[in-house]
Design a protein around this motif. Structure first.
Motif, mmCIF file in Angstrom:
data_model
loop_
_atom_site.group_PDB
_atom_site.id
_atom_site.type_symbol
_atom_site.label_atom_id
_atom_site.label_comp_id
_atom_site.label_asym_id
_atom_site.label_seq_id
_atom_site.Cartn_x
_atom_site.Cartn_y
_atom_site.Cartn_z
ATOM 1 N N GLU A 91 0.899 -1.253 0.169
ATOM 2 C CA GLU A 91 0.017 0.182 -0.022
ATOM 3 C C GLU A 91 0.916 1.316 -0.106
ATOM 4 O O GLU A 91 0.557 2.289 -0.796
ATOM 5 C CB GLU A 91 -0.981 -0.142 1.285
ATOM 6 C CG GLU A 91 -2.019 -1.235 1.159
ATOM 7 C CD GLU A 91 -2.882 -1.005 2.276
ATOM 8 O OE1 GLU A 91 -2.816 -0.364 2.963
ATOM 9 O OE2 GLU A 91 -3.856 -1.882 2.170
ATOM 10 N N ASP A 92 1.843 1.182 0.741
ATOM 11 C CA ASP A 92 2.856 2.426 0.714
ATOM 12 C C ASP A 92 3.545 2.543 -0.333
ATOM 13 O O ASP A 92 3.469 3.811 -0.928
ATOM 14 C CB ASP A 92 3.956 1.989 1.859
ATOM 15 C CG ASP A 92 4.778 3.149 2.181
ATOM 16 O OD1 ASP A 92 4.533 4.200 2.218
ATOM 17 O OD2 ASP A 92 6.049 3.150 2.097
ATOM 18 N N GLU A 95 0.700 4.119 -3.102
ATOM 19 C CA GLU A 95 0.401 5.471 -2.746
ATOM 20 C C GLU A 95 1.369 6.348 -3.397
ATOM 21 O O GLU A 95 1.419 7.211 -4.131
ATOM 22 C CB GLU A 95 0.381 5.631 -1.455
ATOM 23 C CG GLU A 95 -0.271 7.132 -0.806
ATOM 24 C CD GLU A 95 -0.334 7.159 0.631
ATOM 25 O OE1 GLU A 95 0.778 6.842 1.146
ATOM 26 O OE2 GLU A 95 -1.338 7.729 0.936
ATOM 27 N N THR A 98 1.883 6.395 -7.245
ATOM 28 C CA THR A 98 0.920 6.940 -7.826
ATOM 29 C C THR A 98 1.102 8.683 -8.082
ATOM 30 O O THR A 98 1.315 9.048 -9.012
ATOM 31 C CB THR A 98 -0.407 6.853 -7.348
ATOM 32 O OG1 THR A 98 -0.628 5.462 -6.975
ATOM 33 C CG2 THR A 98 -1.603 7.585 -7.621
ATOM 34 N N GLU A 99 1.850 8.921 -6.753
ATOM 35 C CA GLU A 99 2.105 10.252 -6.742
ATOM 36 C C GLU A 99 3.110 10.750 -7.766
ATOM 37 O O GLU A 99 3.294 11.876 -8.287
ATOM 38 C CB GLU A 99 2.682 10.851 -5.347
ATOM 39 C CG GLU A 99 1.522 11.033 -4.545
ATOM 40 C CD GLU A 99 2.013 11.451 -3.117
ATOM 41 O OE1 GLU A 99 2.889 12.547 -3.191
ATOM 42 O OE2 GLU A 99 1.864 11.024 -2.132
ATOM 43 N N ILE A 132 -6.934 4.182 -2.224
ATOM 44 C CA ILE A 132 -5.558 4.764 -2.191
ATOM 45 C C ILE A 132 -5.018 5.256 -3.579
ATOM 46 O O ILE A 132 -4.664 6.576 -3.348
ATOM 47 C CB ILE A 132 -4.594 3.639 -1.492
ATOM 48 C CG1 ILE A 132 -4.885 3.205 -0.310
ATOM 49 C CG2 ILE A 132 -3.110 4.228 -1.662
ATOM 50 C CD1 ILE A 132 -4.019 1.955 0.372
ATOM 51 N N ALA A 136 -4.559 9.621 -3.797
ATOM 52 C CA ALA A 136 -3.288 9.783 -4.008
ATOM 53 C C ALA A 136 -3.234 10.557 -5.675
ATOM 54 O O ALA A 136 -2.439 11.439 -5.699
ATOM 55 C CB ALA A 136 -2.242 8.588 -3.956
#
Lengths: 244, 244
Positions: A91-92, A95, A98-99, A132, A136
């Motif tokens: 998940e980290d 996220e 994606t950014e 998420i 993001a």
């Protein structure tokens, strides 16, 4: 200005009206917006400047002021194929990439993944991860949502490879492929980058990757953990295209 | 091969013997190493290949086989000055920029940091963070530990700026400084890069930064959160030096 990705169904291009349900609570109770405030909505890769006309935690309505013509996506579509890692790390990673502008994320089951995969739970997990990605993407002002692939086998990854202009695998070897030639090559529009598990990529896998035309790249002198390597890869592509 | 940073006191360069106390438990009970296995120890920026001769969870002893001559540090010393963020975000950032080769980390109190700072707790926090830096340095095979500054005021940051060949501030403005000219300039050995808080850098702060010769840089089209921007900056420097 706050950005929201919405379904294209929520957009009426005849009356230029937008109906927001999913993010209504966020607009009304988290951001505490008032009638007349403006937001950006993105539907089907098009962006619109919208003025809110009705605000309610269950449904907000807005009027389109104009279609916007900005594009915050990278020219090179980078798909990160990532050895399956445990939930928090995944998940980290998702996220942050994606950014950083990744085009897609593909979790891959590899020999040395020491994480149990409960395929029954993947649906629930997918909903969580999609949330998420949406958040993001909104916060980083992307103009498209990052694509999320279902967990796939190593064999499926190899089969996918022909859909890309170039396939790379991160590996600490002596003669890595020169990544600078890629990032400046306009003919390479679609890149797949594989990042292996903590235990490393097995010799057998590496052989199969080479047979399927994957090129080895180095990520520098330091050893990056499997959740940091994807960020590094994305920063290199984004940095080369937009900064350096 | 496992790497350990040890105090230079633990190294006897007459007998070529190494005594390891802090990581003894890790060697004996986590890695379950046996006599004859080799590790790399780094003391005072020198690295040694060491063969373990005695293993005990409370103290391990080893014999130096040879001094090693590798250097995994970036040529450009990059100090990340980072607006004070909440603990989990700070620790996550520190862990990742350590892997990516940052020279130092400096937490700075800025106008729009919306986090309470309990200065009494900073000592306990420092011990925790130093452990994170040590472990991330060992795992990424760095040859020096990343330096950690105490929390400082914005004014102290400005006073520090003269100690650097170049000071940068990440900001989304129209005419950013061209970062590519920096990363290829051999005269710039010492760079300070400031990343502001979630609420952004205030106009007043921006003015003072410009008065103190900070140059604005852009981090691309997408808006990065305050904990992702430092990773991006480090990846740009590391990538430019070692890959691109």
């Amino acid at each position: 200005m706050q950005h929201y990705f919405i379904n294209s169904d929520s957009l009426n291009l005849t009356t230029w009206e937008v109906t927001i349900v999913e993010d209504a609570f966020h607009i009304a109770n988290v951001m505490r917006m008032t009638v007349g405030e403006r937001i950006v909505v993105i539907a089907a890769d098009s962006s619109y400047l919208v003025e809110l006309t009705n605000i309610n935690p269950k449904m907000c309505v807005g009027q389109i002021i104009e279609e916007l013509s900005f594009d915050n996506e990278l020219k090179t579509k980078v798909t990160i194929a990532h050895a399956f890692v445990r939930r928090e790390k995944q998940e980290d990673t998702i996220e942050k990439i994606t950014e950083l502008g990744a085009y897609a994320y593909m979790p891959v089951i590899m020999e040395r993944c020491n994480v149990k995969i409960d395929l029954d739970k993947q649906d629930k997990k997918r909903t969580r991860i999609e949330k998420i990605i949406k958040e993001a993407s909104e916060q980083s002002h992307r103009t498209s949502l990052m694509k999320l692939y279902d967990v796939c086998s190593f064999k499926a990854l190899l089969n996918q490879s022909q859909n890309y202009d170039l396939c790379l695998v991160c590996d600490t070897t002596t003669n890595p492929y020169d990544i600078s030639s890629i990032v400046n090559d306009d003919n390479i529009k679609n890149v797949l980058v594989l990042i292996g598990p903590e235990g490393g990529i097995s010799e057998n896998e590496l052989k199969q990757l080479e047979n399927n035309n994957f090129k080895k790249i180095s990520l520098g002198k330091r050893i990056l953990r499997t959740e940091v390597a994807p960020l590094f890869v994305m920063a290199i592509f984004a940095g080369s295209e937009e900064i350096l």
